[in-house]
Design an enzyme around this catalytic site. Sequence first.
Site, PDB file in Angstrom:
ATOM      1  N   TRP A 325       0.840  -1.207   0.000  1.00 42.49           N
ATOM      2  CA  TRP A 325       0.000   0.000   0.000  1.00 42.49           C
ATOM      3  C   TRP A 325       0.867   1.246   0.000  1.00 42.49           C
ATOM      4  CZ3 TRP A 325      -0.413   4.186   3.261  1.00 42.49           C
ATOM      5  CH2 TRP A 325      -1.529   4.997   3.116  1.00 42.49           C
ATOM      6  N   HIS A 326       2.024   1.179   0.661  1.00 38.58           N
ATOM      7  CA  HIS A 326       2.863   2.360   0.801  1.00 38.58           C
ATOM      8  C   HIS A 326       3.581   2.735  -0.487  1.00 38.58           C
ATOM      9  CE1 HIS A 326       2.265   1.928   5.156  1.00 38.58           C
ATOM     10  NE2 HIS A 326       2.640   3.182   5.223  1.00 38.58           N
ATOM     11  N   GLY A 327       3.733   1.816  -1.400  1.00 39.60           N
ATOM     12  CA  GLY A 327       4.390   2.210  -2.637  1.00 39.60           C
ATOM     13  C   GLY A 327       4.790   1.036  -3.507  1.00 39.60           C
ATOM     14  N   PHE A 478       1.987   8.588  -1.166  1.00 38.66           N
ATOM     15  CA  PHE A 478       1.275   7.323  -1.009  1.00 38.66           C
ATOM     16  C   PHE A 478      -0.213   7.478  -1.266  1.00 38.66           C
ATOM     17  CE2 PHE A 478       4.792   6.911   2.291  1.00 38.66           C
ATOM     18  CZ  PHE A 478       5.675   6.382   1.373  1.00 38.66           C
TER      19      PHE A 478
END
Length: 478
Positions: A325-327, A478
């Site tokens: 999810w963060h990248g 993000f």
Amino acid sequence: MLFNSISFALFLPIVFFLYWFVTQKNLRNQNLLLLVSSYFFYACWDWRFLFLLIFSTVLDYYTGLKMSEAQSRGAKKFWLWLSVSINLGFLGFFKYYNFFAESFAEAVANLGFHVDTWTLKIILPVGISFYTFHGLSYVIDIYNNKIKAEKSFIDYSVFVSFFPLLVAGPIERATHLLPQIQKPRIFDYAQAVDGLKQILWGLFKKIVIADQCAKYVNLIFNHSGEYSGSTLWVGAVLFAFQIYGDFSGYSDIALGTARLFGIDLLRNFAFPYFSRDIAEFWRRWHISLSTWFRDYLYIPLGGSRGDTTTKVRNTFIIFLVSGFWHGANWTFIIWGLLNALYIMPSILFNTHRNNLDIVATGRVFPTVKELLSMLVTFTLTVLAWVFFRSETVSGAFHFVGTMFSGSLFTLPEVFPKLQILLVLFFLAIEWMGRQQQYAIATLGLQKPKAVRYAFYYMLILMIVVFNGNSQQFIYFQF
């Protein structure tokens, strides 16, 4: 429009004045003002992606109505999956297309084949991960009969796009925010003052702690091959405070700003660096995301129920998804994997809920055991942050390897004394206020008014003095 910019300093008072002095007697007009202001706020980043935000809002609003009208579970499921598929499809395209294309080409190349990949110069729409999750939680809650579909498009749109939380959270729930949007709001002086104090503390975290740490973090990480292990430790520790000051500072400003409009947002940080184990850390760090994954992924997968294999599987899934999810980078995947490994002993031995209270409650100092537990937890977190910050996996491993090399025992080449003193001052204030919603919520209330205001003016002065190194908030990517 950055929270720490002149434009926001002009934008906020104008909206505040219109909200309380022009539209205060009409709830619909108040919400319409919030919606228009939020769209203007978002359009200041890139007006083209405003249409994507509006499309996502219309999609989930309409989906919610169709689900409420559905006569069968199958029909509700159809509308649910339509919304989930389109939302995740947009998120996946903008955020992960190039990652998957390049990873596929690299995997095929390792097998001896060459594939020409077609990649796009895609601009990631700011806040897409956050407002997508707002909409997903809304439709999932309707499907699970936790809430009813909102009939007012304006009210629902404000829930999705309320400007304090729009670009970097916290990730709100319809069960928490929508009722506040739907009911009349009366100006509360004490609530507004509390909001201003939280904004002040958030700005201090961002400008004096995070942005100043960033100068040295960028220097050390960008030239890590030239520095000793001791210097890399300095860089890694400063990054831990940079990302905490940056993200929790944003959250403080968002919560304080919302409070100016009579709205309480979900708490997003609860002094995570005072955690005594990794499980406690994740109950205190980015709380709105952690609880989102818990409620909409971990529990549906079975949570902690079932055998050991199920617990281990679900824990790894939740942390790997969190990393992703963060990248779109393997460094984030490894960061998630590391945290899954960190927390695994507490899951296996059922000790993950041992530290539910606030450390050293009612005491000035922690015990030796508590102090050691906090230091171990912080050290593990710092090592994981190296992967989060690094550009490549190989670079991260080299960075960590050097941290534990013989050069660890040399004097660091970069040792910013002033910034380290500021971090220690920051830690002391956070420690004294760790039992509050934010560090300075009640700090000094028993002191004379002159002492309290001297402290506030000192913070303001430090913010003004250190405001020359403005950095974009980390979580905007993000």
